[in-house]
Design a protein around this motif. Structure first.
Motif, PDB file in Angstrom:
ATOM      1  N   LEU A   4       0.856  -1.175   0.000  1.00 39.50           N
ATOM      2  CA  LEU A   4       0.000   0.000   0.000  1.00 39.50           C
ATOM      3  C   LEU A   4       0.892   1.225   0.000  1.00 39.50           C
ATOM      4  O   LEU A   4       1.874   1.274   0.755  1.00 39.50           O
ATOM      5  CB  LEU A   4      -0.911   0.007   1.230  1.00 39.50           C
ATOM      6  CG  LEU A   4      -2.024  -1.030   1.289  1.00 39.50           C
ATOM      7  CD1 LEU A   4      -2.696  -1.007   2.656  1.00 39.50           C
ATOM      8  CD2 LEU A   4      -3.056  -0.794   0.194  1.00 39.50           C
ATOM      9  N   THR A   5       0.570   2.211  -0.814  1.00 38.42           N
ATOM     10  CA  THR A   5       1.359   3.428  -0.899  1.00 38.42           C
ATOM     11  C   THR A   5       0.462   4.624  -0.670  1.00 38.42           C
ATOM     12  O   THR A   5      -0.573   4.778  -1.337  1.00 38.42           O
ATOM     13  CB  THR A   5       2.042   3.556  -2.278  1.00 38.42           C
ATOM     14  OG1 THR A   5       2.846   2.394  -2.516  1.00 38.42           O
ATOM     15  CG2 THR A   5       2.921   4.792  -2.321  1.00 38.42           C
ATOM     16  N   LEU A   6       0.828   5.469   0.303  1.00 39.46           N
ATOM     17  CA  LEU A   6       0.072   6.698   0.550  1.00 39.46           C
ATOM     18  C   LEU A   6       0.275   7.656  -0.622  1.00 39.46           C
ATOM     19  O   LEU A   6       1.407   7.882  -1.061  1.00 39.46           O
ATOM     20  CB  LEU A   6       0.535   7.350   1.847  1.00 39.46           C
ATOM     21  CG  LEU A   6      -0.026   6.732   3.140  1.00 39.46           C
ATOM     22  CD1 LEU A   6       0.774   7.197   4.350  1.00 39.46           C
ATOM     23  CD2 LEU A   6      -1.493   7.105   3.308  1.00 39.46           C
ATOM     24  N   THR A   7      -0.817   8.215  -1.122  1.00 35.18           N
ATOM     25  CA  THR A   7      -0.727   9.086  -2.298  1.00 35.18           C
ATOM     26  C   THR A   7      -1.099  10.521  -2.003  1.00 35.18           C
ATOM     27  O   THR A   7      -1.107  11.351  -2.909  1.00 35.18           O
ATOM     28  CB  THR A   7      -1.644   8.549  -3.414  1.00 35.18           C
ATOM     29  OG1 THR A   7      -2.992   8.477  -2.924  1.00 35.18           O
ATOM     30  CG2 THR A   7      -1.193   7.166  -3.865  1.00 35.18           C
ATOM     31  N   LYS A   8      -1.415  10.843  -0.722  1.00 40.53           N
ATOM     32  CA  LYS A   8      -1.775  12.211  -0.374  1.00 40.53           C
ATOM     33  C   LYS A   8      -1.392  12.486   1.062  1.00 40.53           C
ATOM     34  O   LYS A   8      -1.425  11.593   1.902  1.00 40.53           O
ATOM     35  CB  LYS A   8      -3.285  12.442  -0.556  1.00 40.53           C
ATOM     36  CG  LYS A   8      -3.719  13.901  -0.420  1.00 40.53           C
ATOM     37  CD  LYS A   8      -5.208  14.047  -0.665  1.00 40.53           C
ATOM     38  CE  LYS A   8      -6.012  13.549   0.507  1.00 40.53           C
ATOM     39  NZ  LYS A   8      -7.460  13.836   0.353  1.00 40.53           N
ATOM     40  N   GLY A   9      -1.019  13.723   1.357  1.00 42.10           N
ATOM     41  CA  GLY A   9      -0.721  14.113   2.726  1.00 42.10           C
ATOM     42  C   GLY A   9       0.765  14.139   3.013  1.00 42.10           C
ATOM     43  O   GLY A   9       1.613  13.904   2.138  1.00 42.10           O
ATOM     44  N   PRO A  10       1.132  14.424   4.292  1.00 34.74           N
ATOM     45  CA  PRO A  10       2.543  14.561   4.678  1.00 34.74           C
ATOM     46  C   PRO A  10       3.356  13.298   4.437  1.00 34.74           C
ATOM     47  O   PRO A  10       4.550  13.372   4.198  1.00 34.74           O
ATOM     48  CB  PRO A  10       2.465  14.894   6.182  1.00 34.74           C
ATOM     49  CG  PRO A  10       1.083  15.423   6.401  1.00 34.74           C
ATOM     50  CD  PRO A  10       0.216  14.731   5.410  1.00 34.74           C
ATOM     51  N   GLN A  11       2.713  12.134   4.510  1.00 31.23           N
ATOM     52  CA  GLN A  11       3.432  10.874   4.315  1.00 31.23           C
ATOM     53  C   GLN A  11       3.349  10.392   2.878  1.00 31.23           C
ATOM     54  O   GLN A  11       3.650   9.226   2.601  1.00 31.23           O
ATOM     55  CB  GLN A  11       2.864   9.797   5.242  1.00 31.23           C
ATOM     56  CG  GLN A  11       3.146  10.002   6.725  1.00 31.23           C
ATOM     57  CD  GLN A  11       2.564   8.871   7.561  1.00 31.23           C
ATOM     58  OE1 GLN A  11       1.366   8.797   7.752  1.00 31.23           O
ATOM     59  NE2 GLN A  11       3.413   7.981   8.021  1.00 31.23           N
TER      60      GLN A  11
END
Length: 549
Positions: A4-11
């Motif tokens: 899973l890859t975060l695509t929005k936000g600080p991370q």
């Protein structure tokens, strides 16, 4: 490997690879931790299926979304799907490559011993004529057609019995010299052999005797065995089982996939002069490979179904358990309350409860049932019921615990017990009575940050001794005093090195907070989360804070 890859936000850009079923959420209670306050502590579960992955929401208020649609049940995922948990956006990627099954090695035996090989004798075939070549090509075509036809049904069904019977029937059609045939599988998780498909060309219903020597040889060495005359085979001349069966020609091949042996397929004959050939061995090896993959998939499917049923039952038990907990916090003029209840798994063994007692008093109970899972949850439900019943007309916590203890002695399973901290608050007088049954002492802090322990430790847990008595102490609460009642899941929270959060860190968290119940609760949880630093939650965590405004 899936990720899973975060695509929005600080991370944004942070990836979370995983291999098995995972829970995605906020803080230390999740396998994949997302630092976002809109994400629940246990928000969604990703489950490995037979041929991919699915995602299910865990009953969260902000929901789980797949490609812009909120999901209401488990949903299959495709590579590149976009997930939203609360306001956190993630991309699902699955780059796993299909595993390749191992092909068992083949050993064609001869009478003279050969180093590291199965020993038997194989007679030379007579020179083939043109007509024989035509017949052999036709037979080969039928066998290739059978192998091609076999792959589809094996991959599409999990009815092992039907497929195994079909394989044996087809082998008798393709190998006219076979008098007997059988498939034996190893029971999952053991070395016990289990016959699953057995045939005799004669149709005789009598059972078949199997040579354990041959079967063990194929399984142990993971080699196919081809013998054209087992009775005179050097390897088997001392095997009583082979001699007793009067076996002549034999093909026995292991069923192997991904370094796991599932069993053997064997055909044999007692008639001399009609031996099996190398082509027969090749046919059976092809069948065994496809069958091994099918058995592996079927067993994986069975495990996943069992796991899904268990998780469904646990999730249901968790929802039912929540119904035994208070629906709301007490509303007491001049006092405020704050609660955190976080089970380590779907079903917890911790409990908290509020009691409406005589003379306007309020009972505050926090308990911890020995063990985990459904049995602990059932015990918790029993305890809350007994607390309600035995507190009627009472305001002395020690007497309530004595009555509850006597009721539980005959109800708990052997070895189970419950620790309880029971506090009775008289709001009008600001008086607090405390009695402990083997539970950690609650903490009280005043407006200046001074901390004291309440109650006397060392008492017996409930359910251990029928005539147990419990000490009781009284305290007076001043304005801005805050009392913290907790389970050992707070002080015994573990970081990745298995170090304990401990009493000192806990006391420091209580001391540094603003003297309000909600602020104290938040300070403790923040410090615990920072300490464990993403390590899996090892125990249920319960925190009840209340104080005088």
């Amino acid at each position: 490997m899936p990720r899973l890859t975060l695509t929005k936000g600080p991370q944004s850009g942070t990836g979370f690879p995983f291999e098995n079923t995972v829970v995605v959420g906020r803080g230390s209670t999740a396998d994949v931790a997302i630092d976002d306050t809109t994400v629940s502590r246990r928000h969604a579960r990703l489950v490995r299926e037979t041929d991919g992955w699915s995602v299910a929401d865990l009953g969260t208020p902000n929901g789980t979304w797949v490609n812009g649609t909120r999901i209401l049940q488990a949903t299959r995922l495709k590579n590149g799907d976009e997930l939203r948990l609360g306001t956190a956006d993630l991309r699902f990627e699955d780059t796993a490559r299909g595993a390749h099954a191992d092909t068992p090695s083949v050993s064609i035996v001869d009478k003279a011993p050969m180093a590291g090989a199965v020993v038997a004798r194989m007679e030379a075939n007579a020179p083939a004529t043109g007509g024989q070549d035509t017949v052999r090509l036709q037979a080969l075509a039928r066998r290739l057609e059978f192998l091609s036809d076999l792959s589809g049904p094996l991959a599409q069904t999990f009815d092992e019995a039907a497929q195994l019977d079909r394989i044996i029937d087809k082998l008798f059609e393709l190998l006219p010299q076979a008098e007997r045939g059988f498939i034996i599988v190893l029971k999952e998780g053991s070395e016990e052999l289990e016959p699953r498909a057995v045939r005799k060309r004669s149709g005789d219903p009598a059972g078949i005797t199997v040579s354990r020597t041959l079967v063990n040889e194929a399984i142990t060495k993971r080699q196919g065995i081809l013998s054209v005359d087992a009775m005179s085979d050097h390897r088997w001349t001392e095997a009583a089982s082979v001699a007793g069966l009067s076996l002549r020609s034999v093909v026995c091949v292991p069923i192997v996939a991904q370094d796991e042996v599932f069993g053997v397929i064997q055909v044999d004959s007692t008639r001399p002069g009609v031996p099996f050939s190398q082509e027969d061995m090749a046919l059976m090896l092809g069948i065994s490979r496809q069958l091994a993959l099918a058995l592996g998939n079927a067993r994986l499917h069975a495990r996943l179904v069992h796991q899904e049923l268990m998780e469904h039952d646990l999730a249901l038990a968790g929802r039912l358990q929540q119904r035994f907990l208070p629906k709301k916090l007490p509303e007491v003029p001049g006092y405020s309350f704050a609660v955190e209840y976080s089970p380590a798994f779907e079903v917890g063994g911790d409990l908290y409860y509020f009691l409406e007692l005589a003379h306007g008093c309020v009972g505050i109970a926090v308990g911890d049932v020995s063990g985990k899972g459904v049995s602990a949850a059932l015990c918790m439900a029993k305890l809350t019921s007994e607390l309600r019943y035995h507190s009627v007309g009472q305001t002395e916590p020690c007497l309530i615990l004595e009555r509850v203890n006597r009721a539980l002695i005959s109800e708990l399973e052997e070895g189970m017990f419950v620790t309880v901290a029971l506090l009775v608050l008289d709001p009008a007088r600001g008086e607090l009575k405390v009695s402990l049954a083997g539970h950690p002492s609650p903490l009280a802090r005043d407006a200046a940050g001074h901390i004291v322990e309440l109650g006397r430790t060392g008492g017996s847990p409930l359910g251990v001794t029928e005539d147990a008595t419990f000490a009781q102490d009284s305290y007076t609460l001043d304005r801005s005093d805050v009392v913290v009642v907790f389970s050992d899941g707070v002080t015994e929270a573990l970081d990745k090195r298995k170090a304990l959060f401990g009493d000192d860190r806990f006391a420091a968290s209580v001391k540094r907070a603003v003297p309000k119940p909600s602020a104290v609760k938040d300070a403790v949880l923040e410090d615990v989360d920072a300490f464990v630093a993403g390590a899996p939650q090892s125990d249920d965590l319960t925190l009840v804070c209340f104080g005088r405004d």
